[in-house]
Design a protein around this motif. Structure first.
Motif, PDB file in Angstrom:
ATOM      1  N   LEU A  41       5.909  -3.916   8.026  1.00 55.68           N
ATOM      2  CA  LEU A  41       6.075  -4.104   6.582  1.00 55.68           C
ATOM      3  C   LEU A  41       5.192  -3.164   5.766  1.00 55.68           C
ATOM      4  O   LEU A  41       5.445  -2.963   4.580  1.00 55.68           O
ATOM      5  CB  LEU A  41       5.765  -5.558   6.203  1.00 55.68           C
ATOM      6  CG  LEU A  41       6.706  -6.625   6.772  1.00 55.68           C
ATOM      7  CD1 LEU A  41       6.317  -8.002   6.251  1.00 55.68           C
ATOM      8  CD2 LEU A  41       8.158  -6.321   6.426  1.00 55.68           C
ATOM      9  N   SER A  42       4.160  -2.604   6.404  1.00 53.65           N
ATOM     10  CA  SER A  42       3.273  -1.664   5.712  1.00 53.65           C
ATOM     11  C   SER A  42       3.717  -0.217   5.863  1.00 53.65           C
ATOM     12  O   SER A  42       3.069   0.693   5.329  1.00 53.65           O
ATOM     13  CB  SER A  42       1.841  -1.807   6.256  1.00 53.65           C
ATOM     14  OG  SER A  42       1.357  -3.119   6.093  1.00 53.65           O
ATOM     15  N   HIS A  43       4.806   0.010   6.586  1.00 53.47           N
ATOM     16  CA  HIS A  43       5.299   1.366   6.792  1.00 53.47           C
ATOM     17  C   HIS A  43       5.678   1.994   5.454  1.00 53.47           C
ATOM     18  O   HIS A  43       6.178   1.292   4.554  1.00 53.47           O
ATOM     19  CB  HIS A  43       6.509   1.332   7.734  1.00 53.47           C
ATOM     20  CG  HIS A  43       6.959   2.675   8.187  1.00 53.47           C
ATOM     21  ND1 HIS A  43       7.832   3.465   7.446  1.00 53.47           N
ATOM     22  CD2 HIS A  43       6.646   3.396   9.289  1.00 53.47           C
ATOM     23  CE1 HIS A  43       8.045   4.600   8.096  1.00 53.47           C
ATOM     24  NE2 HIS A  43       7.346   4.580   9.217  1.00 53.47           N
ATOM     25  N   PRO A  44       5.461   3.297   5.279  1.00 48.57           N
ATOM     26  CA  PRO A  44       5.789   3.935   3.982  1.00 48.57           C
ATOM     27  C   PRO A  44       7.241   3.751   3.537  1.00 48.57           C
ATOM     28  O   PRO A  44       7.526   3.782   2.340  1.00 48.57           O
ATOM     29  CB  PRO A  44       5.494   5.416   4.254  1.00 48.57           C
ATOM     30  CG  PRO A  44       4.472   5.412   5.335  1.00 48.57           C
ATOM     31  CD  PRO A  44       4.785   4.237   6.205  1.00 48.57           C
ATOM     32  N   GLY A  45       8.139   3.506   4.485  1.00 43.29           N
ATOM     33  CA  GLY A  45       9.537   3.328   4.094  1.00 43.29           C
ATOM     34  C   GLY A  45       9.899   1.911   3.706  1.00 43.29           C
ATOM     35  O   GLY A  45      11.064   1.604   3.469  1.00 43.29           O
ATOM     36  N   VAL A  46       8.894   1.040   3.618  1.00 45.24           N
ATOM     37  CA  VAL A  46       9.131  -0.366   3.288  1.00 45.24           C
ATOM     38  C   VAL A  46       8.355  -0.711   2.035  1.00 45.24           C
ATOM     39  O   VAL A  46       7.197  -0.330   1.873  1.00 45.24           O
ATOM     40  CB  VAL A  46       8.696  -1.285   4.457  1.00 45.24           C
ATOM     41  CG1 VAL A  46       8.869  -2.749   4.098  1.00 45.24           C
ATOM     42  CG2 VAL A  46       9.483  -0.943   5.713  1.00 45.24           C
ATOM     43  N   THR A  47       8.977  -1.426   1.108  1.00 40.77           N
ATOM     44  CA  THR A  47       8.287  -1.813  -0.130  1.00 40.77           C
ATOM     45  C   THR A  47       7.288  -2.910   0.178  1.00 40.77           C
ATOM     46  O   THR A  47       7.354  -3.560   1.223  1.00 40.77           O
ATOM     47  CB  THR A  47       9.292  -2.334  -1.173  1.00 40.77           C
ATOM     48  OG1 THR A  47       9.847  -3.566  -0.680  1.00 40.77           O
ATOM     49  CG2 THR A  47      10.398  -1.332  -1.413  1.00 40.77           C
ATOM     50  N   PRO A  48       6.310  -3.169  -0.728  1.00 42.83           N
ATOM     51  CA  PRO A  48       5.324  -4.209  -0.474  1.00 42.83           C
ATOM     52  C   PRO A  48       5.945  -5.582  -0.214  1.00 42.83           C
ATOM     53  O   PRO A  48       5.383  -6.409   0.469  1.00 42.83           O
ATOM     54  CB  PRO A  48       4.483  -4.223  -1.750  1.00 42.83           C
ATOM     55  CG  PRO A  48       4.599  -2.841  -2.284  1.00 42.83           C
ATOM     56  CD  PRO A  48       5.994  -2.411  -1.955  1.00 42.83           C
ATOM     57  N   GLY A  49       7.112  -5.843  -0.775  1.00 43.28           N
ATOM     58  CA  GLY A  49       7.765  -7.128  -0.545  1.00 43.28           C
ATOM     59  C   GLY A  49       8.484  -7.218   0.782  1.00 43.28           C
ATOM     60  O   GLY A  49       9.014  -8.265   1.146  1.00 43.28           O
ATOM     61  N   LEU A  64       1.269  -9.272   1.655  1.00 45.22           N
ATOM     62  CA  LEU A  64       1.097  -7.824   1.486  1.00 45.22           C
ATOM     63  C   LEU A  64       1.396  -7.396   0.050  1.00 45.22           C
ATOM     64  O   LEU A  64       0.707  -6.512  -0.495  1.00 45.22           O
ATOM     65  CB  LEU A  64       2.010  -7.070   2.457  1.00 45.22           C
ATOM     66  CG  LEU A  64       1.629  -7.159   3.937  1.00 45.22           C
ATOM     67  CD1 LEU A  64       2.708  -6.519   4.805  1.00 45.22           C
ATOM     68  CD2 LEU A  64       0.275  -6.499   4.203  1.00 45.22           C
ATOM     69  N   ALA A  65       2.391  -8.003  -0.569  1.00 44.21           N
ATOM     70  CA  ALA A  65       2.692  -7.684  -1.962  1.00 44.21           C
ATOM     71  C   ALA A  65       1.529  -8.074  -2.862  1.00 44.21           C
ATOM     72  O   ALA A  65       1.189  -7.359  -3.813  1.00 44.21           O
ATOM     73  CB  ALA A  65       3.976  -8.395  -2.400  1.00 44.21           C
ATOM     74  N   GLU A  66       0.895  -9.214  -2.563  1.00 48.48           N
ATOM     75  CA  GLU A  66      -0.265  -9.623  -3.363  1.00 48.48           C
ATOM     76  C   GLU A  66      -1.434  -8.663  -3.168  1.00 48.48           C
ATOM     77  O   GLU A  66      -2.138  -8.322  -4.121  1.00 48.48           O
ATOM     78  CB  GLU A  66      -0.678 -11.047  -2.985  1.00 48.48           C
ATOM     79  CG  GLU A  66      -1.996 -11.516  -3.592  1.00 48.48           C
ATOM     80  CD  GLU A  66      -2.036 -11.492  -5.105  1.00 48.48           C
ATOM     81  OE1 GLU A  66      -3.156 -11.513  -5.669  1.00 48.48           O
ATOM     82  OE2 GLU A  66      -0.963 -11.454  -5.753  1.00 48.48           O
ATOM     83  N   GLU A  67      -1.638  -8.202  -1.941  1.00 45.66           N
ATOM     84  CA  GLU A  67      -2.693  -7.211  -1.719  1.00 45.66           C
ATOM     85  C   GLU A  67      -2.419  -5.936  -2.517  1.00 45.66           C
ATOM     86  O   GLU A  67      -3.351  -5.349  -3.111  1.00 45.66           O
ATOM     87  CB  GLU A  67      -2.805  -6.880  -0.224  1.00 45.66           C
ATOM     88  CG  GLU A  67      -3.450  -7.975   0.598  1.00 45.66           C
ATOM     89  CD  GLU A  67      -3.696  -7.541   2.033  1.00 45.66           C
ATOM     90  OE1 GLU A  67      -4.616  -8.076   2.663  1.00 45.66           O
ATOM     91  OE2 GLU A  67      -2.970  -6.638   2.522  1.00 45.66           O
TER      92      GLU A  67
END
Length: 399
Positions: A387-395, A330-333
């Motif tokens: 992990l894609s929730h707005p309260g979670v960072t891409p990592g 997800l961080a790479e995306e």
């Protein structure tokens, strides 16, 4: 991430309308009916793509465009085989399919010794038993050199298994080992396998790497011209078997491949299960190191035993930290989107599910049941959503 599903076309017991009910929107497919080394006709590609589109999907990845064994062995004049391969690439690109997953494993693709090992609380899974593989190599195939490939305890268990095994047991073991070749035309009995292995005599890791480098040199420039992405699948299992070298098994191998032809078109299929079966591999770390070159992901998990055996675990229950791995993807995306790339989403598929409930009655390809993979997809979908929730960072950490 793009939810996808491997579908075997007319060979599949699962229909596209049933796949639609899983929620996946991408199809991973190949023309398994075409013998290795022959050109995939543009008309056949278009017909398969159109059938997939009519069912409400996109054909997102070709898995696989197989590589002829002569290319892996570097045997004879290979110009026609390379020309055919590039023509198949051009025909795929002309029909809008631009991501190709492939492997460079000699003779066999994934290898298991048990296709229906029992799972706690019911169901079955694929399993690789080191003692049974040793029994096959030493006592059925008669490969004396295999004794050096296994520890004494495994050799002792192998001898006991072989002494107690019935003819049906031995036939079942051969069948299991041959089952990782979907669509392949070669299904070996013991004499044919001995003959095929003899063709690889004298080919070690260095020679196989040289042949692989030649393959990359032949196809990656064409992939660049066509706007295609190639992504190599790791070895499964990630170790030498049958005396054959494996060269896509660990972090060092993958670094060598990425450097051999340093191009975005020369990429990686991040298979968490294949890499995870090697105790030396830190799968999230490998993904992090090569994130920019990951074009496709197989998300599954394995549980390893100290003797080198392993089995397919539930997607979130094995030895690999699947949450951390998905966080890397997800961080790479997010990085790709920040660059303005239209192809930021990484297609993934739930891989090698357990056979659950009435899966066994369908007779699907080993490792590819409907309900077991649907369970895996649902679990992975939940991790991705969290992990894609707005309260979670891409990592994958709370903001």
């Amino acid at each position: 991430m793009r939810e996808s599903w491997r579908w075997y076309g007319e060979f599949d017991r699962i229909t596209l309308p049933e796949v639609a009910q899983t929620g996946a929107t991408g199809i991973v497919n190949a023309l398994h009916e075409i013998p290795y080394g022959e050109v995939w006709p543009r008309q056949a590609i278009a017909a398969r793509r159109d059938a997939i589109i009519r069912a409400g999907f996109d054909w997102v990845v070709v898995e696989s465009l197989p590589i002829h064994e002569r290319i892996k062995r570097g045997a004879g004049d290979l110009s026609a085989l390379f020309a055919n391969y590039r023509q198949s690439m051009a025909n795929l690109a002309a029909e809008g399919i631009t991501t190709i997953c492939y492997n460079f494993m000699p003779l066999l693709d994934w290898t298991r010794t048990d296709l229906a090992a029992p799972v706690a609380r019911g169901g079955t899974c694929l399993r690789f038993s080191a003692p049974r593989m040793a029994a096959f190599e030493l006592h059925m195939l008669g490969r004396a050199a295999a004794e050096a490939d296994y520890p004494p305890g495994v050799l002792a268990e192998a001898a006991v298994w072989f002494q107690q095994a019935t003819e049906a047991d031995r036939d079942g073991l051969l069948h299991a080992i041959m089952s990782g070749l979907p669509g392949a035309y070669d299904r070996y009995d013991i004499p044919a396998l001995r003959a095929a292995l003899a063709d690889y005599e004298g080919i070690g890791q260095g020679e196989l790497r040289s042949h692989y480098k030649r393959f990359l040199d032949e196809v990656i420039p064409a992939a660049e011209d066509l706007g295609m992405r190639f992504c190599v699948h790791p070895d499964d299992p990630p170790r030498d078997i049958l005396g054959l070298p494996r060269i896509v098994s660990d972090a060092e191998d993958i670094a060598w491949i990425m450097a051999a032809v340093d191009s975005p078109a020369n990429g990686l299929t991040l298979c968490a299960g294949s890499l995870g079966a090697n105790p030396a591999n830190d799968v999230p770390a490998i993904a992090r190191a090569h994130a920019a070159r990951i074009h496709f992901a197989h998300l599954r998990n394995v549980r390893k035993d100290p003797d080198g055996s392993f089995e397919e675990a539930a997607h979130l229950a094995g030895d690999t930290d699947m949450v951390a791995l998905i966080g890397v993807l997800l961080a790479e995306e997010a990085r790709r989107r920040a660059e303005g790339r239209a192809d930021a989403d990484i297609p993934f598929r739930p891989d090698h599910g357990h056979e659950l409930l009435d899966d066994a009655a369908r007779g699907t390809h080993p490792g590819y049941p409907l309900i077991g993979r649907l369970r895996g997809l649902a679990e992975l979908r939940g991790v991705i959503a969290a992990l894609s929730h707005p309260g979670v960072t891409p990592g994958g950490f709370a903001a």
